[in-house]
Design an enzyme around this catalytic site. Sequence first.
Site, PDB file in Angstrom:
ATOM      1  CE  LYS A  13      -2.091  -1.115   3.866  1.00 45.25           C
ATOM      2  NZ  LYS A  13      -1.382  -2.395   4.171  1.00 45.25           N
ATOM      3  NE  ARG A  88      -4.353  -1.270  10.229  1.00 42.95           N
ATOM      4  CZ  ARG A  88      -3.264  -0.828   9.598  1.00 42.95           C
ATOM      5  NH1 ARG A  88      -3.222   0.352   9.064  1.00 42.95           N
ATOM      6  NH2 ARG A  88      -2.230  -1.600   9.510  1.00 42.95           N
ATOM      7  NE  ARG A 160       6.590  -0.713  10.106  1.00 43.03           N
ATOM      8  CZ  ARG A 160       5.458  -0.628   9.426  1.00 43.03           C
ATOM      9  NH1 ARG A 160       5.405   0.074   8.304  1.00 43.03           N
ATOM     10  NH2 ARG A 160       4.366  -1.237   9.848  1.00 43.03           N
TER      11      ARG A 160
HETATM   12  P1  AP5 Z   1       4.947  -1.613   1.735  1.00 43.03           P
HETATM   13  O1  AP5 Z   1       4.596  -0.808   0.553  1.00 43.03           O
HETATM   14  O2  AP5 Z   1       5.755  -0.978   2.816  1.00 43.03           O
HETATM   15  O3  AP5 Z   1       3.629  -2.339   2.295  1.00 43.03           O
HETATM   16  P2  AP5 Z   1       2.388  -1.768   3.123  1.00 43.03           P
HETATM   17  O4  AP5 Z   1       1.175  -2.430   2.603  1.00 43.03           O
HETATM   18  O5  AP5 Z   1       2.423  -0.279   3.153  1.00 43.03           O
HETATM   19  O6  AP5 Z   1       2.761  -2.392   4.531  1.00 43.03           O
HETATM   20  P3  AP5 Z   1       2.681  -1.833   6.023  1.00 43.03           P
HETATM   21  O7  AP5 Z   1       3.373  -2.871   6.874  1.00 43.03           O
HETATM   22  O8  AP5 Z   1       3.242  -0.444   6.140  1.00 43.03           O
HETATM   23  O9  AP5 Z   1       1.208  -1.856   6.304  1.00 43.03           O
HETATM   24  P4  AP5 Z   1       0.523  -2.058   7.644  1.00 43.03           P
HETATM   25  O10 AP5 Z   1      -0.865  -1.846   7.231  1.00 43.03           O
HETATM   26  O11 AP5 Z   1       0.772  -3.291   8.395  1.00 43.03           O
HETATM   27  O12 AP5 Z   1       1.270  -1.030   8.596  1.00 43.03           O
HETATM   28  P5  AP5 Z   1       0.957   0.447   9.005  1.00 43.03           P
HETATM   29  O13 AP5 Z   1       2.218   1.188   8.959  1.00 43.03           O
HETATM   30  O14 AP5 Z   1      -0.225   0.966   8.269  1.00 43.03           O
HETATM   31  O15 AP5 Z   1       5.742  -2.916   1.200  1.00 43.03           O
HETATM   32  C1  AP5 Z   1       6.214  -3.907   2.100  1.00 43.03           C
HETATM   33  C2  AP5 Z   1       7.576  -4.458   1.590  1.00 43.03           C
HETATM   34  O16 AP5 Z   1       7.357  -5.111   0.337  1.00 43.03           O
HETATM   35  C3  AP5 Z   1       8.634  -3.369   1.326  1.00 43.03           C
HETATM   36  O17 AP5 Z   1       9.903  -3.885   1.666  1.00 43.03           O
HETATM   37  C4  AP5 Z   1       8.565  -3.140  -0.187  1.00 43.03           C
HETATM   38  O18 AP5 Z   1       9.800  -2.725  -0.727  1.00 43.03           O
HETATM   39  C5  AP5 Z   1       8.169  -4.527  -0.691  1.00 43.03           C
HETATM   40  N1  AP5 Z   1       7.352  -4.492  -1.891  1.00 43.03           N
HETATM   41  C6  AP5 Z   1       6.339  -3.624  -2.199  1.00 43.03           C
HETATM   42  N2  AP5 Z   1       5.794  -3.928  -3.388  1.00 43.03           N
HETATM   43  C7  AP5 Z   1       6.461  -5.033  -3.826  1.00 43.03           C
HETATM   44  C8  AP5 Z   1       6.363  -5.832  -5.004  1.00 43.03           C
HETATM   45  N3  AP5 Z   1       5.454  -5.564  -5.957  1.00 43.03           N
HETATM   46  N4  AP5 Z   1       7.194  -6.892  -5.134  1.00 43.03           N
HETATM   47  C9  AP5 Z   1       8.121  -7.175  -4.163  1.00 43.03           C
HETATM   48  N5  AP5 Z   1       8.259  -6.444  -3.042  1.00 43.03           N
HETATM   49  C10 AP5 Z   1       7.445  -5.388  -2.878  1.00 43.03           C
HETATM   50  O19 AP5 Z   1       0.470   0.265  10.498  1.00 43.03           O
HETATM   51  C11 AP5 Z   1       1.357  -0.129  11.534  1.00 43.03           C
HETATM   52  C12 AP5 Z   1       0.608  -0.210  12.842  1.00 43.03           C
HETATM   53  O20 AP5 Z   1       0.065   1.087  13.189  1.00 43.03           O
HETATM   54  C13 AP5 Z   1      -0.606  -1.153  12.876  1.00 43.03           C
HETATM   55  O21 AP5 Z   1      -0.246  -2.492  13.118  1.00 43.03           O
HETATM   56  C14 AP5 Z   1      -1.431  -0.538  14.019  1.00 43.03           C
HETATM   57  O22 AP5 Z   1      -0.886  -0.887  15.263  1.00 43.03           O
HETATM   58  C15 AP5 Z   1      -1.218   0.952  13.809  1.00 43.03           C
HETATM   59  N6  AP5 Z   1      -2.249   1.554  12.925  1.00 43.03           N
HETATM   60  C16 AP5 Z   1      -2.044   2.110  11.702  1.00 43.03           C
HETATM   61  N7  AP5 Z   1      -3.202   2.544  11.183  1.00 43.03           N
HETATM   62  C17 AP5 Z   1      -4.163   2.248  12.091  1.00 43.03           C
HETATM   63  C18 AP5 Z   1      -5.570   2.430  12.115  1.00 43.03           C
HETATM   64  N8  AP5 Z   1      -6.228   2.995  11.086  1.00 43.03           N
HETATM   65  N9  AP5 Z   1      -6.246   1.996  13.210  1.00 43.03           N
HETATM   66  C19 AP5 Z   1      -5.609   1.442  14.257  1.00 43.03           C
HETATM   67  N10 AP5 Z   1      -4.271   1.217  14.295  1.00 43.03           N
HETATM   68  C20 AP5 Z   1      -3.561   1.624  13.222  1.00 43.03           C
END
Ligand code: AP5
Length: 219
Positions: A13, A88, A160
């Site tokens: 994402k 979410r 992370r």
């Molecule tokens: P990346 O693009 O970083 O993936 P992502 O979907 O953004 O993953 P996140 O881990 O950031 O999402 P998340 O939803 O778990 O975490 P968030 O930060 O929102 O890609 C991942 C990897 O794959 C990278 O190394 C990239 O290079 C690689 N890649 C990408 N595309 C590729 C491809 N096509 N082929 C190969 N490799 C590829 O949330 C973290 C925490 O915050 C949550 O757990 C929660 O505790 C809290 N939080 C956040 N939002 C909320 C909310 N709305 N409500 C409550 N808690 C929340």
Amino acid sequence: MIVVLLGPPGVGKGTQGMLISKYLHIPLISTGDLLRGEVREQTNLGKIAKSFMDKGELVSDDLIIEMIKKRIRRKDCAEGFILDGFPRTLSQAKSLENMFLRDNLQLDAVLLFDVPEEEIIRRLTGRRVCEKCGAVYHVSYNPPHKEGICDRCGGKLITRDDDNEETVRRRIVVYQDATAPLISFYKKQDRLYTIDGVGKVEEIFERAKNVLKKLNGYN
Ligand code: AP5
């Protein structure tokens, strides 16, 4: 345009969100990044959020909704924005609808990225992020030129705290329980577009662009 990016952790994402943001010239708002900013600054919200994030659990709806409300009312969102990681939960989705009603805004599309679970685990356990500028790498799929150093700003690359396999598996379970119900919620509203998230980053971006072009006639 207002776009929501939906999908399990690590599906890409953030990676796609940055490309779509440049393409549409609207800001990318990631609740994960906002929360990590609060953690770095050691604010009260950051202190509360960290304990949930490190365990792979969700931060409470009230705190997140307040944070988003403030963010989307900033000037740079006047022409639209992309939400990554919000909503979410169903409660967050309903609050977003109310915010939009009040501010006379409309959600244009929800892009759901689809990637098999084992690939998600490979992507997340190999992810490295720059502690200075936030650039995202992967040890095998997208390595930096010099190991451990950001190509863009020379900052140090770190893993992370929530990208270890145990927490990643927990995040996937939390996604299935709390977030996956949003798929049928947005399908019913005819706003959901599923994008195959397997393949090269550029290929997936093309798929996303095709959806956005159809919706809005962008070139
Ligand atoms: P990346 O693009 O970083 O993936 P992502 O979907 O953004 O993953 P996140 O881990 O950031 O999402 P998340 O939803 O778990 O975490 P968030 O930060 O929102 O890609 C991942 C990897 O794959 C990278 O190394 C990239 O290079 C690689 N890649 C990408 N595309 C590729 C491809 N096509 N082929 C190969 N490799 C590829 O949330 C973290 C925490 O915050 C949550 O757990 C929660 O505790 C809290 N939080 C956040 N939002 C909320 C909310 N709305 N409500 C409550 N808690 C929340």
